[in-house]
Write an enzyme that holds these catalytic residues in place. Structure first.
Site, short mmCIF file in Angstrom:
data_model
loop_
_atom_site.label_atom_id
_atom_site.label_comp_id
_atom_site.label_asym_id
_atom_site.label_seq_id
_atom_site.Cartn_x
_atom_site.Cartn_y
_atom_site.Cartn_z
N ASP A 130 9.09 2.87 -0.11
CA ASP A 130 8.05 3.51 0.69
C ASP A 130 8.27 3.08 2.13
O ASP A 130 7.91 1.98 2.54
CB ASP A 130 6.68 3.07 0.18
CG ASP A 130 5.54 3.66 1.01
OD1 ASP A 130 5.82 4.26 2.06
OD2 ASP A 130 4.38 3.51 0.60
N TYR A 148 0.86 -1.19 0.00
CA TYR A 148 0.00 0.00 0.00
C TYR A 148 0.89 1.23 0.00
O TYR A 148 1.85 1.32 0.77
CB TYR A 148 -0.89 0.01 1.25
CG TYR A 148 -1.77 1.24 1.37
CD1 TYR A 148 -2.74 1.51 0.41
CD2 TYR A 148 -1.63 2.12 2.43
CE1 TYR A 148 -3.56 2.64 0.52
CE2 TYR A 148 -2.44 3.25 2.55
CZ TYR A 148 -3.40 3.50 1.60
OH TYR A 148 -4.20 4.61 1.71
N LYS A 170 4.00 8.94 8.95
CA LYS A 170 3.69 8.33 10.25
C LYS A 170 4.63 8.78 11.38
O LYS A 170 4.48 9.89 11.87
CB LYS A 170 3.60 6.81 10.08
CG LYS A 170 2.46 6.48 9.11
CD LYS A 170 1.96 5.07 9.10
CE LYS A 170 0.65 5.02 8.31
NZ LYS A 170 0.61 4.13 7.19
C1 LIG Z 1 0.05 4.63 5.79
C2 LIG Z 1 0.87 4.38 4.59
C3 LIG Z 1 0.85 5.25 3.49
C4 LIG Z 1 -0.11 6.43 3.39
O1 LIG Z 1 0.14 7.40 4.33
P1 LIG Z 1 -1.05 8.44 4.67
O2 LIG Z 1 -0.39 9.39 5.63
O3 LIG Z 1 -2.16 7.64 5.25
O4 LIG Z 1 -1.42 9.09 3.40
C5 LIG Z 1 1.72 5.03 2.44
N1 LIG Z 1 2.57 3.99 2.46
C6 LIG Z 1 2.62 3.11 3.50
C7 LIG Z 1 3.61 2.01 3.47
C8 LIG Z 1 1.75 3.28 4.58
O5 LIG Z 1 1.78 2.39 5.58
#
Ligand SMILES: *Cc1c(COP(=O)(O)O)cnc(C)c1O
Length: 409
Positions: A217, A124, A245
Site C-alpha cells: 500500500d 492503515y 494521494k
Molecule cells: C490515506 C491512506 C489510505 C486511504 O486513502 P483514501 O484516499 O483516504 O481512501 C490508504 N492507505 C494509506 C497508506 C493511506 O495513507
C-alpha cells in the site's frame, strides 16, 4: 467534518475552517495565516494550488468534466505509472486509496483462490471492512482500534501481526493458506516508522514460496519518498501496488496495478469484478499528470530531501530528547524517548504533551496534524524562511513540555 481525522479529538478544541490555500500556507475563514505541514494529508507535494495543476484542471474542464468513455489522459497516466513504478505492468484507476486497497485484496483473493489476509498492526489501508483492524491514526485517535459494523466473519479472515516481526509472519504461513500480505512498506499512519533491514525481503520470499501475493500500500509513500515509491527505494518488488494521494494532484484519485498475469483477472477480461463511474476522470487524470510531471521536471525528490534535512536540523536542535523520524519530506516527532519500530512502541508517547505542543504551534501560525499518530509533510513550496520560522515556533512550544512532560517516563 466529513472525515473523522479532521476533528481535533486527539488534541481538544475545535477545527478551523479554510478559506484558501496557496503554496505552503493556508488562510482560515477568520483571516489567520498558517504554515501548513498537513498538505491535505499527503497529496500537496508541490504545495497548495500549484499553477501547473490549476491550469491543467482548467484546460481539461473546458473540454468536459467527465465522459464515462476512455480518454487519452487515462492512457498517458497508465504509461507513466508502468514506467515509474517497478511492480506495475498494468494498472487500473479508481477514485480513492480505499478503493485501491479494497480492489487489490479482492483481486488477490480471486487470483489465489484463498481468503486469509495478513496485515500489520498500525498499518492503515483505508476504511475497507477486511482491513479496518488495528488500523492506525484515525482509529487510534478515537480510541477505537476496530470499527463497529465490520462482520466478525470478515474480520476473522484477517490476521494482524506486529510490524517488523518476521517470525510471526513465518508462523502464520505455517498455520494458514494465505492469499496476501498487505502492508505500508513505510508505515506512516501510526506515527512514522521503518522496516528493519531484511523485513521486506523476508515477506517477499515467504509470499513467493507459499503462493501468496505481496501487496504494497503505497497510497502515502508513492511518488513521495521516490519517483518509484518505497519499492524503488528498498529494491523489493510487490505483486500488486495501491496508489493514491500524490497521484491525484489534490483531486480524488487512486490506482492499483501490478503483474499483468494478475491484473488480467479483472473484469472484463477476467472473473474479478471491479468498476467505477468516475474512474479515470479527465480532471483528476490531468491534475495528477501535471503534478507528477512537474515533480520529475524539477527533480522534486532531491529538493524535498534538502528541505527535509533542514527541517530535521531545526527540530532536533529544538528538543534533542524526542524521537524524531524522517524520510525525505515525511516526518514524525514522537513525544517519547524510546525507539519506535511498530504500533506498540509508537503508543508510548505523551499525548498530553503533544496536545499542548500542537496548540502552542497553531497559536503561532504553524499547523501540524491534530494527532500524535500522523505523519507530517513538507512540500516543494516550503521555503527556508518557513522552516526557520517553524524552528522558532517549535522551540518555543517545546521548551515547556520538553522539561515537564517526560517526567513520567
Ligand atoms: C490515506 C491512506 C489510505 C486511504 O486513502 P483514501 O484516499 O483516504 O481512501 C490508504 N492507505 C494509506 C497508506 C493511506 O495513507
Amino acid at each position: 467534518m466529513n472525515s473523522p481525522v479532521r476533528a481535533f479529538r486527539g488534541v481538544g478544541g475545535e477545527p478551523f475552517f479554510v478559506e484558501r490555500a496557496s503554496g505552503a500556507h493556508i488562510w482560515d475563514v477568520d483571516g489567520r495565516e498558517l504554515i501548513d505541514y498537513v498538505g491535505t494529508w499527503g497529496p500537496a507535494i508541490l504545495g497548495h494550488a500549484p499553477r501547473v495543476v490549476v491550469e491543467a484542471v482548467e484546460s481539461a474542464a473546458r473540454r468536459g468534466v467527465s465522459f464515462g468513455i476512455p480518454n487519452p489522459f487515462e492512457v498517458e497516466m497508465a504509461r507513466l505509472l508502468s514506467e515509474w513504478v517497478p511492480s506495475i505492468e498494468k494498472v487500473r484507476m479508481v477514485n480513492s486509496g480505499t478503493e485501491a486497497t479494497m480492489s487489490c485484496i479482492r483481486l488477490a483473493r480471486g487470483f489465489t483462490g484463498r481468503d486469509v489476509l495478513i496485515k500489520f498492526a498500525g498499518c492503515y489501508h483505508g476504511h475497507v471492512d477486511s482491513l479496518l483492524v488495528k488500523a492506525g491514526s484515525g482509529a487510534l485517535t478515537h480510541g477505537r482500534p476496530d470499527s463497529a459494523g465490520v462482520p466478525e466473519a470478515l474480520a476473522r479472515l484477517t490476521i494482524t501481526l506486529p510490524f517488523n516481526d518476521a517470525e510471526a509472519v513465518e508462523q502464520a504461513f505455517r498455520n494458514e493458506r494465505i492469499a496476501a500480505v498487505i502492508l505500508e512498506p513505510i508505515p506512516a499512519n501510526a506515527g512514522l516508522f521503518f522496516p528493519k533491514p531484511g523485513f521486506l525481503e523476508t515477506l517477499r520470499t515467504l509470499c513467493r514460496e507459499n503462493g501468496a501475493l505481496l501487496l504494497f500500500d503505497e497510497v502515502m509513500t508513492g511518488f513521495r519518498v521516490a519517483r518509484g515509491g518505497a519499492q524503488e527505494l528498498y529494491g523489493v518488488t510487490p505483486d500488486l501496488t495501491a496508489l493514491g494521494k500524490v497521484i491525484g494532484g489534490g483531486l480524488p484519485v487512486g490506482a492499483f496495478g501490478g503483474r499483468a498475469e494478475i491484473m488480467d483477472m479483472l473484469a472484463p477480461d477476467g472473473p474479478v469484478y471491479q468498476a467505477g463511474t468516475l474512474s479515470g476522470n479527465p480532471l483528476a487524470m490531468a491534475a495528477g499528470l501535471a503534478q507528477l510531471r512537474e515533480l520529475e521536471r524539477v527533480n522534486g525528490w532531491a529538493t524535498l530531501e534538502k528541505l527535509g534535512a533542514q527541517f530535521e536540523q531545526v527540530v532536533r536542535a529544538a528538543c534533542p530528547k524526542h524521537v524524531f523520524h524522517r524520510i525525505g519530506s515525511m516526518f514524525c516527532l514522537f513525544f517519547q524517548e524510546e525507539e519506535v519500530y511498530d504500533l506498540a512502541s509508537a503508543q508510548r508517547g505523551d499525548a498530553k504533551a503533544f496536545a499542548a505542543f500542537f496548540h502552542a504551534c497553531l497559536r503561532e501560525g504553524v499547523y501540524f496534524a491534530p494527532s500524535p499518530y500522523e505523519t507530517g509533510f513538507l512540500s516543494l513550496a516550503h521555503t527556508e524562511a518557513d522552516i526557520r520560522r517553524t524552528g522558532e515556533v517549535v522551540a518555543a512550544a517545546l521548551s515547556k513540555p520538553c522539561k515537564d512532560s517526560f517526567s513520567r517516563l
